[in-house]
Design an enzyme around this catalytic site. Structure first.
Site, PDB file in Angstrom:
ATOM      1  N   PRO A 156       0.792  -1.220   0.000  1.00  0.00           N
ATOM      2  CA  PRO A 156       0.000   0.000   0.000  1.00  0.00           C
ATOM      3  C   PRO A 156       0.828   1.276   0.000  1.00  0.00           C
ATOM      4  O   PRO A 156       1.848   1.375   0.679  1.00  0.00           O
ATOM      5  CB  PRO A 156      -0.824  -0.103   1.293  1.00  0.00           C
ATOM      6  N   ASN A 157       0.356   2.219  -0.780  1.00  0.00           N
ATOM      7  CA  ASN A 157       0.889   3.591  -0.872  1.00  0.00           C
ATOM      8  C   ASN A 157       2.213   3.697  -1.626  1.00  0.00           C
ATOM      9  O   ASN A 157       2.683   4.799  -1.888  1.00  0.00           O
ATOM     10  CB  ASN A 157       1.025   4.227   0.532  1.00  0.00           C
ATOM     11  N   ARG A 168       4.804  11.013  -2.481  1.00  0.00           N
ATOM     12  CA  ARG A 168       4.501  10.706  -1.095  1.00  0.00           C
ATOM     13  C   ARG A 168       5.689  11.029  -0.188  1.00  0.00           C
ATOM     14  O   ARG A 168       6.780  10.473  -0.381  1.00  0.00           O
ATOM     15  CB  ARG A 168       4.220   9.204  -1.032  1.00  0.00           C
ATOM     16  N   TYR A 173      10.943   9.331   1.525  1.00  0.00           N
ATOM     17  CA  TYR A 173      11.086   8.326   0.464  1.00  0.00           C
ATOM     18  C   TYR A 173      11.774   8.840  -0.793  1.00  0.00           C
ATOM     19  O   TYR A 173      12.009   8.068  -1.719  1.00  0.00           O
ATOM     20  CB  TYR A 173       9.703   7.745   0.118  1.00  0.00           C
ATOM     21  N   ASN A 203       8.051  -5.389  -0.377  1.00  0.00           N
ATOM     22  CA  ASN A 203       7.911  -4.230   0.489  1.00  0.00           C
ATOM     23  C   ASN A 203       6.419  -4.127   0.757  1.00  0.00           C
ATOM     24  O   ASN A 203       5.658  -3.663  -0.089  1.00  0.00           O
ATOM     25  CB  ASN A 203       8.433  -2.962  -0.179  1.00  0.00           C
ATOM     26  N   ALA A 215       2.936  -0.490   5.140  1.00  0.00           N
ATOM     27  CA  ALA A 215       2.472  -0.529   6.529  1.00  0.00           C
ATOM     28  C   ALA A 215       1.954  -1.909   6.941  1.00  0.00           C
ATOM     29  O   ALA A 215       1.899  -2.215   8.142  1.00  0.00           O
ATOM     30  CB  ALA A 215       1.401   0.531   6.749  1.00  0.00           C
ATOM     31  N   GLU A 223      12.535  -9.314   2.594  1.00  0.00           N
ATOM     32  CA  GLU A 223      11.749  -8.140   2.983  1.00  0.00           C
ATOM     33  C   GLU A 223      12.578  -6.887   2.728  1.00  0.00           C
ATOM     34  O   GLU A 223      13.748  -6.843   3.110  1.00  0.00           O
ATOM     35  CB  GLU A 223      11.419  -8.257   4.472  1.00  0.00           C
ATOM     36  N   HIS A 246      12.675  -2.410   2.710  1.00  0.00           N
ATOM     37  CA  HIS A 246      12.095  -1.098   3.019  1.00  0.00           C
ATOM     38  C   HIS A 246      13.018  -0.027   2.481  1.00  0.00           C
ATOM     39  O   HIS A 246      14.244  -0.152   2.578  1.00  0.00           O
ATOM     40  CB  HIS A 246      11.916  -0.914   4.533  1.00  0.00           C
ATOM     41  N   LEU A 247      12.409   1.009   1.935  1.00  0.00           N
ATOM     42  CA  LEU A 247      13.191   2.159   1.476  1.00  0.00           C
ATOM     43  C   LEU A 247      13.817   2.877   2.669  1.00  0.00           C
ATOM     44  O   LEU A 247      15.007   3.214   2.662  1.00  0.00           O
ATOM     45  CB  LEU A 247      12.282   3.132   0.719  1.00  0.00           C
ATOM     46  N   SER A 248      12.991   3.139   3.672  1.00  0.00           N
ATOM     47  CA  SER A 248      13.476   3.858   4.860  1.00  0.00           C
ATOM     48  C   SER A 248      14.011   2.857   5.883  1.00  0.00           C
ATOM     49  O   SER A 248      13.715   1.660   5.807  1.00  0.00           O
ATOM     50  CB  SER A 248      12.331   4.674   5.468  1.00  0.00           C
ATOM     51  N   ARG A 307      12.690   5.063  12.810  1.00  0.00           N
ATOM     52  CA  ARG A 307      11.426   5.799  12.742  1.00  0.00           C
ATOM     53  C   ARG A 307      10.570   5.515  13.983  1.00  0.00           C
ATOM     54  O   ARG A 307      11.088   5.026  14.982  1.00  0.00           O
ATOM     55  CB  ARG A 307      10.722   5.444  11.429  1.00  0.00           C
TER      56      ARG A 307
HETATM   57  C1  DQA Z   1       8.117   1.321   4.147  1.00  0.00           C
HETATM   58  C2  DQA Z   1       8.139   1.581   5.657  1.00  0.00           C
HETATM   59  C3  DQA Z   1       6.773   1.366   6.257  1.00  0.00           C
HETATM   60  O1  DQA Z   1       6.803   1.631   7.647  1.00  0.00           O
HETATM   61  C4  DQA Z   1       5.764   2.315   5.613  1.00  0.00           C
HETATM   62  O2  DQA Z   1       4.463   2.083   6.126  1.00  0.00           O
HETATM   63  C5  DQA Z   1       5.773   2.249   4.145  1.00  0.00           C
HETATM   64  C6  DQA Z   1       7.059   2.161   3.453  1.00  0.00           C
HETATM   65  C7  DQA Z   1       9.475   1.644   3.493  1.00  0.00           C
HETATM   66  O3  DQA Z   1       9.685   1.216   2.358  1.00  0.00           O
HETATM   67  O4  DQA Z   1      10.305   2.348   4.076  1.00  0.00           O
HETATM   68  O5  DQA Z   1       4.746   2.335   3.486  1.00  0.00           O
HETATM   69  O6  DQA Z   1       7.853  -0.054   3.932  1.00  0.00           O
END
Ligand code: DQA
Length: 147
Positions: free
Chosen positions: A9-10, A17, A22, A74, A77, A98, A100-102, A107
């Site tokens: 999602p997102n 965003r 990001y 990825n 959330a 798995e 994640h960008l961040s 965080r």
């Molecule tokens: C994310 C980190 C998640 O906490 C967040 O909800 C995202 C992006 C990342 O790629 O850093 O949507 O997965």
């Protein structure tokens, strides 16, 4: 190596965003960078999939059985909430990384917990688009795919 890259999602809104977290890169840009990085490796095929809906991600994981050798996910959330996606990863028994960008550990505390990590061969977090590239290298190494 048939590799499925799933974004949850997102992540379709990357580029617009929260660019301070990001960056300005879009999801298409990331997918292009992955294709370019591995363009010389004839043994890798990529399939790119994005969906905002938890059940659709689970359906996609299920339909990978027998077709896909490795998965990069990825889950956005859902990483922090979805026992159902974690169960699906376990159920299909396909090596999964798995990403994640961040850096989720730098965080908010709610992002420190990943339901997916225990079901994955590893996690890469915090390197922006390069997290995905590192994840492909990790899968190649795990599956011992040659050029
Ligand atoms: C994310 C980190 C998640 O906490 C967040 O909800 C995202 C992006 C990342 O790629 O850093 O949507 O997965």
């Amino acid at each position: 190596m048939n590799t499925l890259i799933i974004n949850g999602p997102n992540l379709n809104l990357l580029g617009k965003r929260e660019p301070h977290i990001y960056g300005n890169i879009t999801l298409n840009d990331i997918n292009d960078k992955i294709k370019t990085e591995f363009s010389n490796n004839k043994n890798i095929n990529f399939e790119f999939y994005q969906n905002n809906i938890e059940g659709e991600i689970i359906n996609k994981l299920h339909s990978s059985m027998g077709k896909i050798d490795g998965i990069i996910i990825n889950a956005g959330a859902y990483t922090h909430t979805s026992l159902a996606i974690a169960d699906a990863i376990k159920a299909i028994n396909i090596p999964t990384v798995e990403v994640h960008l961040s850096n989720i550990y730098s965080r908010e505390e709610v992002r420190h917990k990943s339901f997916l990590s225990p079901c994955c061969i590893g996690q890469i977090s915090g390197f922006g688009f390069y997290s995905y590239i590192l994840a492909v290298y990790a899968l190649i190494n795990h599956l011992k795919i040659r050029n």
